[in-house]
Design an enzyme around this catalytic site. Structure first.
Site, PDB file in Angstrom:
ATOM      1  N   GLU A  44      32.307  35.163  42.938  1.00 60.56           N
ATOM      2  CA  GLU A  44      31.563  36.249  43.581  1.00 60.56           C
ATOM      3  C   GLU A  44      30.186  36.371  42.933  1.00 60.56           C
ATOM      4  OE1 GLU A  44      31.480  41.106  43.654  1.00 60.56           O
ATOM      5  OE2 GLU A  44      33.429  40.125  43.430  1.00 60.56           O
ATOM      6  N   ARG A  48      22.542  41.455  43.149  1.00 63.39           N
ATOM      7  CA  ARG A  48      21.815  42.394  42.287  1.00 63.39           C
ATOM      8  C   ARG A  48      20.530  41.801  41.726  1.00 63.39           C
ATOM      9  NH1 ARG A  48      26.773  44.445  38.357  1.00 63.39           N
ATOM     10  NH2 ARG A  48      28.263  45.008  40.007  1.00 63.39           N
ATOM     11  N   THR A  72      28.472  43.125  45.785  1.00 64.95           N
ATOM     12  CA  THR A  72      27.504  44.222  45.838  1.00 64.95           C
ATOM     13  C   THR A  72      26.772  44.210  47.181  1.00 64.95           C
ATOM     14  OG1 THR A  72      27.194  43.803  43.463  1.00 64.95           O
ATOM     15  CG2 THR A  72      25.888  45.546  44.433  1.00 64.95           C
ATOM     16  N   LYS A 132      38.837  46.319  47.502  1.00 65.04           N
ATOM     17  CA  LYS A 132      38.404  46.275  46.107  1.00 65.04           C
ATOM     18  C   LYS A 132      38.624  47.660  45.514  1.00 65.04           C
ATOM     19  CE  LYS A 132      34.153  45.795  43.347  1.00 65.04           C
ATOM     20  NZ  LYS A 132      32.809  45.194  43.307  1.00 65.04           N
TER      21      LYS A 132
END
Length: 218
Positions: A44, A48, A72, A132
């Site tokens: 993953e 960011r 994210t 998640k």
């Protein structure tokens, strides 16, 4: 739709998804190769950093053993960018109706983030059972997820946020946990030194944390 938990059928019950923040896209391929060599094929890459999408694209193009996803993801535009870069799954720290719709419309497996029982129930109403759990340690940790297994057994989680090599086994022992997400196999000193051998060693250690295989992932 294929579940995120089932994206690496050649590796039974992948226990850990490395959560990677890449500052330099040139590091993406050797980093992903080290993780794959250590037995962690799901990677993953969090959106960011400015290099994140280029990193996703490089891993998708140059590391055939990796199943790269984008984390994210918080906007519909971010979903589109991740798909365009070649991501094979999506992870969000939370969800809204618009974001959930964009992730569903992408056609990719996705894990929307939850931290409360009400959010879990709301996603189940939407037909989404894979989630998640974030921020895992701050939101109650393994005891919290254990308490959800009785009333909400259809929900399955990837806890992320503060999970460590020491705490991961408690999560992986739960029937409603498909895997955990973490960064402990990516210590900053090793990344700064581009010590991919160290990353591979730590990935192999993490890959040895095998939890029970749920009936839905067989």
């Amino acid at each position: 739709m294929t579940s995120v938990f089932d994206l690496a059928p050649e590796v039974p019950s992948v226990p850990v998804v490395p959560v990677v923040a890449i500052e330099d896209a040139a590091d993406a391929v050797p980093l992903a190769r080290a993780l794959v060599a250590g037995g962690l094929p799901l990677v993953e890459v969090t959106l960011r950093t400015p290099a994140a999408l280029d990193a996703v694209r490089a891993i998708a193009d140059e590391v055939p053993g990796a199943v790269v996803g984008a984390g994210t993801v918080v906007t519909a535009a971010g979903v589109a960018d991740a798909v365009d870069a070649g991501a094979r799954f999506l992870v969000s720290p939370g969800w809204t109706e618009r974001l959930l719709g964009a992730m569903r419309d992408s056609g990719l497996p996705f894990l929307p983030g939850v931290s409360t029982t009400s959010e879990v129930v709301a996603l189940l109403e939407q037909g989404v059972a894979d989630m998640k759990f974030f921020p895992a340690e701050a939101a109650g940790g393994a005891p919290y997820l254990k308490s959800l297994a009785g009333p909400l057994p259809q929900a399955r989680f990837c806890p992320t946020g503060g999970v460590s090599l020491a705490s991961a086994p408690a999560y992986l022992s739960l029937p409603n946990v498909g895997c955990v997400g973490g960064t402990w196999m990516l210590p900053p000193a090793a990344l700064a030194a581009r010590d991919w051998a160290r990353v591979e060693t730590l990935a192999r250690e993490a890959a040895a944390l095998r939890g029970p295989v749920s009936p839905r992932s067989r």
